[in-house]
Design an enzyme around this catalytic site. Structure first.
Site, PDB file in Angstrom:
ATOM      1  CB  THR A  76      -3.427  -4.791  -2.126  1.00 45.91           C
ATOM      2  OG1 THR A  76      -3.488  -3.607  -1.331  1.00 45.91           O
ATOM      3  CG2 THR A  76      -3.771  -4.457  -3.561  1.00 45.91           C
ATOM      4  NE  ARG A  97      -5.196  -9.275  10.443  1.00 46.51           N
ATOM      5  CZ  ARG A  97      -4.062  -8.631  10.679  1.00 46.51           C
ATOM      6  NH1 ARG A  97      -3.654  -8.427  11.921  1.00 46.51           N
ATOM      7  NH2 ARG A  97      -3.335  -8.186   9.690  1.00 46.51           N
ATOM      8  CE  LYS A 108      -0.061  -2.892   8.453  1.00 42.91           C
ATOM      9  NZ  LYS A 108      -1.367  -2.963   7.809  1.00 42.91           N
ATOM     10  CB  ALA A 276       0.419 -10.553  13.042  1.00 41.07           C
ATOM     11  CG  PHE A 304       3.145  -7.499  10.861  1.00 39.31           C
ATOM     12  CD1 PHE A 304       3.355  -6.322  10.154  1.00 39.31           C
ATOM     13  CD2 PHE A 304       2.550  -7.410  12.119  1.00 39.31           C
ATOM     14  CE1 PHE A 304       2.992  -5.093  10.694  1.00 39.31           C
ATOM     15  CE2 PHE A 304       2.185  -6.170  12.662  1.00 39.31           C
ATOM     16  CZ  PHE A 304       2.408  -5.020  11.941  1.00 39.31           C
ATOM     17  CG  PHE A 384       5.668  -1.268  -6.970  1.00 40.36           C
ATOM     18  CD1 PHE A 384       5.334  -0.049  -6.392  1.00 40.36           C
ATOM     19  CD2 PHE A 384       5.412  -2.430  -6.247  1.00 40.36           C
ATOM     20  CE1 PHE A 384       4.774   0.009  -5.128  1.00 40.36           C
ATOM     21  CE2 PHE A 384       4.851  -2.378  -4.979  1.00 40.36           C
ATOM     22  CZ  PHE A 384       4.531  -1.148  -4.422  1.00 40.36           C
TER      23      PHE A 384
END
Length: 559
Positions: A76, A97, A108, A276, A304, A384
């Site tokens: 993101t 990717r 995930k 990864a 990751f 957040f």
């Protein structure tokens, strides 16, 4: 509040020809895959590789702290940063990717970003896309079938079936396929032997796809694959089975980068999808070179945290591809840092400055690790609504003491607009050009010592315990001339260490390596640490249970 897929479905995309045209590409430079997806042609890829060598574009890597169930949002932020750079007048191309079906149907989710910082068409990219991963799977399994057929038909090469290291693959999480026996049924059904499956995105063919820049290089890498040994101990390469051409034919389109767009109509190359934690975790060299040729800034990500994807991007992809990155962005959230500080997920919305300070130790390790590569870094604080100003002030102060600026970004909520401050910070450190990129270890360092460097300098272990069988293999690889290859560490993504339950910044432990695998075609040695598996399993309630399609073919439940 709209879900990610609902936001993507409400977006009106531009025809991909217009995205290509904005980059200066012409109609004969790409082939259409429907209205919103395209693949570059091979002649265009070759020309862009030449142009990339003379274009002084800035390559920026996005990585993250150690992931937690609280989420970090690396993809993101990557998309939002790219959109933010375009908003402030920097011609920017994103290189990411391709998502694997394993996480999409597992736990995930997809890998298209989130909120208003996504690449689209989201459903296509997260599912079959242009068929690249299918090509990887079928090529891997063709090699396996050729190996078994060779043994069945007389075994002229005298291959010892017990030494065959080549595994089949499928792009799903299927733990039942980790260990299988093939050839059962009788003389006409093959020679019985132990076998197993990896997930497609951890396969050597996926790595070869991502590291090959041309059809000739693809063929060379395919031919160099070591499939096993003869009864007298000689390593056997796949080229000896005379089927390299057939495998290259299956991969001739998969090697070409895919062009799509962000929600803000900016270009994105999405190509290759190695994990990864058990593979090298970076998109293809072809996609990266294409982006470098066409933009002033290129935003890419590695899977990751910095101990996995970033290290492999720098020590493997940059080494093999001759790339020099300009800067690194480390993504963190207040929520994730509080988890590293000992707070349970249910309590993350409660203010806790002390936990932020304690959890910062995880981020600090990653910043220290990246400093060993000589690269300037900036911390992207993926904000957040539950974050308090006191917590944010604490994190920014801690980052400043560690020599890194922490910049708030609101890309999930605001897209590129919420990434402009981060974009300006990235431009500033890139233009200062204070970094001096270096690898963590030299090529000539023995394989065992490369493993020790990773374990001690990055993972903070005090000692390394390599299993006797793995040590014997490493010595054999070294003697066979593969000692100059880099190490691709396969370990848990949930900790800097090998133990998934150790959060924060563990140190002074023994790092265990239980096995090693030679990926001679890809050009690295995989070291498996702890209990890591190259074929993941599904959770108790897979994400697949929430995905559906209506009578008109509209998909729901993807995230």
């Amino acid at each position: 509040m709209l879900s990610d897929i609902e936001i993507a479905q409400k977006n009106t995309m531009k025809p991909v020809q217009e995205i290509a045209s904005s980059l200066g590409l012409f109609q004969n430079d790409f082939d259409l895959y429907g209205t919103y997806k395209a693949k570059l042609t091979l002649p265009a890829v070759m020309e862009l590789q030449k142009k990339a060598r003379s274009n002084p574009a800035k390559l920026v890597l996005v990585t993250a702290i150690t992931p937690t169930p609280a989420g970090e949002g690396k993809s993101t932020v990557s998309v939002g940063l790219g959109d933010g750079l375009n908003r402030i007048g920097k011609k920017t191309v994103i290189a990411l990717r391709e998502p694997s079906l394993g996480p999409c149907f597992g736990v995930k989710g997809g890998a298209c970003g989130g909120g208003y910082s996504q690449i689209v068409p989201m459903e296509d990219i997260n599912l079959h896309f242009t068929g690249d991963i299918h090509a990887v799977s079928i090529t891997t399994n063709l090699i396996a079938s050729i190996i078994d057929n060779h043994i069945q038909q007389g075994n002229q090469l005298n291959i010892d079936p017990r030494t065959i290291s080549w595994k089949r693959c499928v792009d799903l999480n299927d733990r039942a396929l980790r260990k299988v026996i093939v050839g059962l049924g009788g003389r006409t059904d093959g020679v019985p032997r132990e076998d197993g499956f990896t997930i497609a995105v951890a396969s050597e063919i996926m790595a070869i796809l991502c590291l090959s820049r041309s059809i000739p290089e693809l063929k060379e890498r395919l031919g160099n694959i070591v499939i096993g040994s003869t009864y007298d101990g000689r390593m056997v390469q796949f080229k000896e089975l005379n089927a390299v051409g057939a495998c290259a034919a299956l991969m001739k389109d998969a090697i070409r980068p895919n062009l799509v767009q962000t929600l803000e109509k900016n270009p994105a190359f999405v190509h290759g999808g190695p994990f990864a934690n058990i593979a090298h975790g970076c998109n293809s060299l072809n996609a990266t070179f294409s982006a470098l040729a066409l933009g002033d800034y290129v935003i890419t990500e590695a899977g990751f945290a910095a101990d996995l994807g970033a290290e492999k991007f720098l020590d493997i992809k940059c080494r093999l591809g001759g790339l020099t990155p300009s800067a690194v962005v480390v993504v963190a959230t207040i929520r994730a840092l509080k988890m590293h500080g000992g707070v349970e997920k249910a309590n993350l919305s409660q203010p806790n400055v002390e936990a932020v300070e304690k959890g910062f130790e995880n981020l600090k390790v990653h910043l220290e690790n990246l400093a060993q590569f000589g690269l300037p870094t900036v911390v992207a604080v993926n904000q957040f609504v539950s974050d308090t100003q006191e917590e944010i002030d604490c994190l920014q102060s801690l980052c400043k003491k560690s020599g890194a600026q922490a910049v708030l970004c609101q890309v999930w909520e605001k897209g590129g607009e919420g990434g402009q401050d981060l974009a300006r910070a990235v431009v500033e450190i890139c233009e200062k050009n204070e970094g001096k990129f270096t690898f963590l270890y030299p090529d000539e360092l023995p394989l065992t010592e490369k493993i020790e460097v990773l374990a001690k300098k990055l993972y903070r272990a005090k000692a390394v315990d390599i299993a006797p069988a793995a040590l014997k293999k490493l010595q054999k690889f070294q003697e066979a001339g593969y000692g100059n290859l880099p190490i691709c560490m396969a370990k848990t993504q949930n900790s800097i260490s090998h133990n998934a339950s150790w959060r924060g910044a563990p140190r002074d432990y023994t790092f265990p390596v239980r096995d090693v695998q030679l990926y001679a075609g890809a050009g690295f040695v995989v070291a498996l640490a702890g209990d890591i598996m190259t074929m993941p399993g599904l959770p108790k309630v897979p994400a697949a249970c929430s995905i559906d399609v209506d009578d008109m073919g509209n998909i729901s439940g993807l995230f």
